[in-house]
Design a protein around this motif. Structure first.
Motif, PDB file in Angstrom:
ATOM      1  N   GLU A   1     -19.335  -2.369  12.450  1.00 61.12           N
ATOM      2  CA  GLU A   1     -19.061  -3.331  13.126  1.00 61.12           C
ATOM      3  C   GLU A   1     -18.184  -4.470  12.545  1.00 61.12           C
ATOM      4  OE1 GLU A   1     -19.390  -4.345  16.428  1.00 61.12           O
ATOM      5  OE2 GLU A   1     -19.675  -2.229  16.801  1.00 61.12           O
ATOM      6  N   LYS A   2     -18.775  -4.792  11.345  1.00 61.12           N
ATOM      7  CA  LYS A   2     -18.137  -5.889  10.342  1.00 61.12           C
ATOM      8  C   LYS A   2     -16.763  -5.505  10.216  1.00 61.12           C
ATOM      9  CE  LYS A   2     -22.367  -6.884   7.991  1.00 61.12           C
ATOM     10  NZ  LYS A   2     -23.059  -6.799   6.659  1.00 61.12           N
ATOM     11  N   LEU A   3     -16.633  -4.075  10.152  1.00 60.19           N
ATOM     12  CA  LEU A   3     -15.268  -3.777   9.528  1.00 60.19           C
ATOM     13  C   LEU A   3     -14.117  -4.065  10.672  1.00 60.19           C
ATOM     14  CD1 LEU A   3     -13.468  -2.082   7.622  1.00 60.19           C
ATOM     15  CD2 LEU A   3     -14.040  -0.132   8.692  1.00 60.19           C
ATOM     16  N   LYS A   4     -14.584  -4.166  11.960  1.00 61.01           N
ATOM     17  CA  LYS A   4     -13.465  -4.243  12.987  1.00 61.01           C
ATOM     18  C   LYS A   4     -12.958  -5.976  12.826  1.00 61.01           C
ATOM     19  CE  LYS A   4     -15.911  -1.457  16.529  1.00 61.01           C
ATOM     20  NZ  LYS A   4     -16.872  -1.635  17.449  1.00 61.01           N
ATOM     21  N   THR A   5     -13.843  -6.730  12.152  1.00 59.08           N
ATOM     22  CA  THR A   5     -13.521  -8.185  12.201  1.00 59.08           C
ATOM     23  C   THR A   5     -12.503  -8.360  11.204  1.00 59.08           C
ATOM     24  OG1 THR A   5     -15.726  -8.875  12.833  1.00 59.08           O
ATOM     25  CG2 THR A   5     -14.175 -10.572  11.950  1.00 59.08           C
ATOM     26  N   ILE A   6     -12.822  -7.275   9.937  1.00 59.17           N
ATOM     27  CA  ILE A   6     -11.808  -7.821   8.708  1.00 59.17           C
ATOM     28  C   ILE A   6     -10.564  -6.811   9.135  1.00 59.17           C
ATOM     29  CG2 ILE A   6     -12.843  -5.795   7.550  1.00 59.17           C
ATOM     30  CD1 ILE A   6     -12.161  -8.661   5.474  1.00 59.17           C
ATOM     31  N   LEU A   7     -10.437  -5.780   9.952  1.00 64.92           N
ATOM     32  CA  LEU A   7      -9.312  -5.187  10.048  1.00 64.92           C
ATOM     33  C   LEU A   7      -8.587  -5.911  11.061  1.00 64.92           C
ATOM     34  CD1 LEU A   7     -10.471  -1.193  10.431  1.00 64.92           C
ATOM     35  CD2 LEU A   7      -9.113  -2.447   8.557  1.00 64.92           C
ATOM     36  N   GLU A   8      -9.088  -6.673  12.019  1.00 62.94           N
ATOM     37  CA  GLU A   8      -8.413  -7.601  12.814  1.00 62.94           C
ATOM     38  C   GLU A   8      -7.196  -8.680  11.735  1.00 62.94           C
ATOM     39  OE1 GLU A   8     -10.669  -9.646  15.768  1.00 62.94           O
ATOM     40  OE2 GLU A   8     -11.375  -7.592  16.587  1.00 62.94           O
ATOM     41  N   VAL A   9      -8.085  -8.961  10.869  1.00 60.68           N
ATOM     42  CA  VAL A   9      -7.575  -9.999   9.813  1.00 60.68           C
ATOM     43  C   VAL A   9      -6.145  -9.027   9.196  1.00 60.68           C
ATOM     44  CG1 VAL A   9      -7.777 -11.307   7.787  1.00 60.68           C
ATOM     45  CG2 VAL A   9      -9.337 -11.503   9.610  1.00 60.68           C
ATOM     46  N   TYR A  10      -6.630  -7.936   8.874  1.00 60.43           N
ATOM     47  CA  TYR A  10      -5.619  -7.267   7.932  1.00 60.43           C
ATOM     48  C   TYR A  10      -4.409  -6.983   8.912  1.00 60.43           C
ATOM     49  CZ  TYR A  10      -8.201  -6.144   3.867  1.00 60.43           C
ATOM     50  OH  TYR A  10      -8.809  -6.519   2.733  1.00 60.43           O
ATOM     51  N   GLU A  11      -4.729  -6.581  10.215  1.00 59.57           N
ATOM     52  CA  GLU A  11      -3.779  -6.399  11.304  1.00 59.57           C
ATOM     53  C   GLU A  11      -2.776  -7.854  11.358  1.00 59.57           C
ATOM     54  OE1 GLU A  11      -2.800  -3.726  12.262  1.00 59.57           O
ATOM     55  OE2 GLU A  11      -1.521  -4.254  14.135  1.00 59.57           O
ATOM     56  N   ALA A  12      -3.432  -8.781  11.621  1.00 58.45           N
ATOM     57  CA  ALA A  12      -2.423  -9.868  11.506  1.00 58.45           C
ATOM     58  C   ALA A  12      -1.602 -10.303  10.431  1.00 58.45           C
ATOM     59  CB  ALA A  12      -3.386 -11.338  11.792  1.00 58.45           C
ATOM     60  N   GLN A  13      -2.178 -10.128   9.360  1.00 59.42           N
ATOM     61  CA  GLN A  13      -1.342 -10.242   8.095  1.00 59.42           C
ATOM     62  C   GLN A  13      -0.277  -9.059   7.995  1.00 59.42           C
ATOM     63  OE1 GLN A  13      -1.154 -12.375   5.981  1.00 59.42           O
ATOM     64  NE2 GLN A  13       0.055 -11.543   4.473  1.00 59.42           N
ATOM     65  N   LEU A  14      -0.733  -7.792   8.170  1.00 60.64           N
ATOM     66  CA  LEU A  14       0.215  -6.831   7.999  1.00 60.64           C
ATOM     67  C   LEU A  14       1.414  -6.608   9.281  1.00 60.64           C
ATOM     68  CD1 LEU A  14      -2.212  -4.129   6.607  1.00 60.64           C
ATOM     69  CD2 LEU A  14      -0.204  -5.287   5.391  1.00 60.64           C
ATOM     70  N   SER A  15       1.139  -7.542  10.244  1.00 57.00           N
ATOM     71  CA  SER A  15       2.145  -7.798  11.226  1.00 57.00           C
ATOM     72  C   SER A  15       3.335  -8.886  10.794  1.00 57.00           C
ATOM     73  CB  SER A  15       1.750  -8.523  12.520  1.00 57.00           C
ATOM     74  OG  SER A  15       0.447  -7.610  12.700  1.00 57.00           O
ATOM     75  N   LYS A  16       2.959  -9.553   9.636  1.00 59.01           N
ATOM     76  CA  LYS A  16       3.861 -10.620   9.311  1.00 59.01           C
ATOM     77  C   LYS A  16       4.641  -9.929   8.011  1.00 59.01           C
ATOM     78  CE  LYS A  16       0.778 -13.639   8.865  1.00 59.01           C
ATOM     79  NZ  LYS A  16      -0.271 -14.954   8.679  1.00 59.01           N
ATOM     80  N   THR A  17       3.841  -9.081   7.237  1.00 58.90           N
ATOM     81  CA  THR A  17       4.329  -8.867   5.678  1.00 58.90           C
ATOM     82  C   THR A  17       4.075  -7.259   5.853  1.00 58.90           C
ATOM     83  OG1 THR A  17       2.364  -9.379   4.518  1.00 58.90           O
ATOM     84  CG2 THR A  17       4.063 -10.968   4.685  1.00 58.90           C
ATOM     85  N   LYS A  18       4.933  -6.500   4.919  1.00 53.20           N
ATOM     86  CA  LYS A  18       4.999  -4.986   5.034  1.00 53.20           C
ATOM     87  C   LYS A  18       3.655  -4.632   4.143  1.00 53.20           C
ATOM     88  CE  LYS A  18       7.434  -0.926   3.851  1.00 53.20           C
ATOM     89  NZ  LYS A  18       8.247  -0.135   2.737  1.00 53.20           N
ATOM     90  N   TYR A  19       3.268  -5.328   3.142  1.00 55.59           N
ATOM     91  CA  TYR A  19       2.070  -5.141   2.102  1.00 55.59           C
ATOM     92  C   TYR A  19       1.290  -6.506   2.331  1.00 55.59           C
ATOM     93  CZ  TYR A  19       4.839  -1.286   0.514  1.00 55.59           C
ATOM     94  OH  TYR A  19       5.560  -0.202   0.113  1.00 55.59           O
ATOM     95  N   LEU A  20      -0.003  -6.373   1.907  1.00 54.94           N
ATOM     96  CA  LEU A  20      -0.950  -7.651   1.771  1.00 54.94           C
ATOM     97  C   LEU A  20      -0.558  -8.811   1.403  1.00 54.94           C
ATOM     98  CD1 LEU A  20      -4.292  -5.570   1.445  1.00 54.94           C
ATOM     99  CD2 LEU A  20      -3.426  -6.762   3.650  1.00 54.94           C
ATOM    100  N   ALA A  21       0.109  -8.807  -0.015  1.00 50.19           N
ATOM    101  CA  ALA A  21       0.623 -10.084  -0.543  1.00 50.19           C
ATOM    102  C   ALA A  21       1.896 -10.543  -0.091  1.00 50.19           C
ATOM    103  CB  ALA A  21       0.356  -9.923  -2.155  1.00 50.19           C
ATOM    104  N   GLY A  22       2.742  -9.680   0.530  1.00 45.48           N
ATOM    105  CA  GLY A  22       3.922 -10.092   0.740  1.00 45.48           C
ATOM    106  C   GLY A  22       4.903  -8.869   1.062  1.00 45.48           C
ATOM    107  N   ASP A  23       6.003  -8.773   0.942  1.00 43.88           N
ATOM    108  CA  ASP A  23       6.921  -7.738   1.178  1.00 43.88           C
ATOM    109  C   ASP A  23       6.886  -6.931  -0.005  1.00 43.88           C
ATOM    110  OD1 ASP A  23       7.344  -7.737   4.127  1.00 43.88           O
ATOM    111  OD2 ASP A  23       8.608  -9.533   3.552  1.00 43.88           O
ATOM    112  N   PHE A  24       6.001  -6.755  -0.812  1.00 41.95           N
ATOM    113  CA  PHE A  24       6.237  -6.121  -2.028  1.00 41.95           C
ATOM    114  C   PHE A  24       4.930  -5.521  -2.203  1.00 41.95           C
ATOM    115  CE2 PHE A  24       4.949 -10.584  -2.842  1.00 41.95           C
ATOM    116  CZ  PHE A  24       3.840 -10.385  -3.331  1.00 41.95           C
ATOM    117  N   VAL A  25       4.592  -4.217  -2.782  1.00 37.52           N
ATOM    118  CA  VAL A  25       3.659  -3.491  -3.181  1.00 37.52           C
ATOM    119  C   VAL A  25       2.716  -4.150  -4.290  1.00 37.52           C
ATOM    120  CG1 VAL A  25       4.616  -1.657  -4.524  1.00 37.52           C
ATOM    121  CG2 VAL A  25       2.349  -1.449  -3.430  1.00 37.52           C
ATOM    122  N   SER A  26       1.300  -4.226  -4.193  1.00 36.02           N
ATOM    123  CA  SER A  26       1.035  -4.874  -5.391  1.00 36.02           C
ATOM    124  C   SER A  26      -0.566  -4.342  -5.544  1.00 36.02           C
ATOM    125  CB  SER A  26       0.653  -6.269  -5.189  1.00 36.02           C
ATOM    126  OG  SER A  26      -0.236  -6.665  -4.331  1.00 36.02           O
TER     127      SER A  26
END
Ligand code: GS8
Length: 218
Positions: A141-166
């Motif tokens: 249940e908790k995972l759904k909330t965090i995956l929504e945050v990730y989905e929003a971020q990864l809709s903006k950038t290719k990787y989490l911190a930006g358009d670069f793998v880290s």
């Protein structure tokens, strides 16, 4: 100075995180087994390396450290010139801060949710134990909330911190790798950018190398 030593067992998630980084930089290292079955992780010799009595612990000459993310950063800094993807971005204040931010999200929000699911739904049954279904369900249940945050971020950038793998991306590997072998893997289908990020990430040779020493997921 001898070869760097990782004390632990390569199929355990925190140990795999370190192995990924060692593989990224092509370092020489040795995995020194710690036998949980006989309580080796609680012996004075191991506690001297990791006072929490956990794996991994790490030794490079006189330097003895623990905590897998700290060890990972040490390895990437030490082998900066072989760290060809510049996985910490330390020459750029903004980018390195974004790496720190998403590494913190992984350590303090993602891992505390995904690790128990992967451990209870995949690792424990593999080693003859029985997972705690209530714990799995609560964390799903908790995972759904965090995956929504990730989905929003990864809709903006290719990787989490930006358009670069880290390191922030790579640090998600061990728990997510086992999660994908649980009956709940299809949860990621609801988050197409997260799914695409993961499918791209697992093609990295360092992850394949680490996976080769982990529990088989098929
Ligand atoms: C976590 C270490 C840990 O939990 C890190 O290094 O990142 N924050 C630390 N290690 C586990 C195995 S990892 O799957 C461990 O040592 N478990 C043995 C025990 O709990 O007795």
């Amino acid at each position: 100075m001898g070869v760097m030593k990782v004390y632990g067992v390569a199929r355990y998630m925190s140990v795999a995180r370190v192995i990924v980084c060692l593989e990224e930089v092509g370092a020489d290292y040795q995995v020194v087994p710690v036998d949980f079955a006989v309580g080796e992780h609680k012996t004075p010799a191991h506690l001297a390396r990791n006072p929490l009595g956990l794996i991994p612990a790490f030794e490079d000459g006189d330097l003895v450290i623990f905590e897998s993310r700290t060890i990972s950063k040490y390895v990437l800094r030490k082998y900066k010139s072989s760290n060809t993807d510049d996985l910490l971005r330390e020459n750029n204040l903004t980018e390195s801060t974004m790496v720190d931010q998403w590494l913190d999200v992984e350590a303090h929000h993602y891992d505390p949710i995904v690790f128990p699911i992967s451990y209870n739904a995949f690792v424990l049954p593999k080693i003859g134990g029985i997972g705690d279904q209530k714990l799995i369900d609560t964390n799903l249940e908790k995972l759904k909330t965090i995956l929504e945050v990730y989905e929003a971020q990864l809709s903006k950038t290719k990787y989490l911190a930006g358009d670069f793998v880290s390191l922030a991306d790579l640090s998600h590997f061990p728990a997510t790798y086992y999660f994908m072998a649980t009956p709940y893997a299809n949860l990621f289908d609801n988050y197409p950018h997260v799914k695409a990020w993961w499918e791209n990430l697992v093609t990295r040779p360092s992850l394949k190398k680490a996976a080769a020493s982990m529990f088989p997921v098929a």
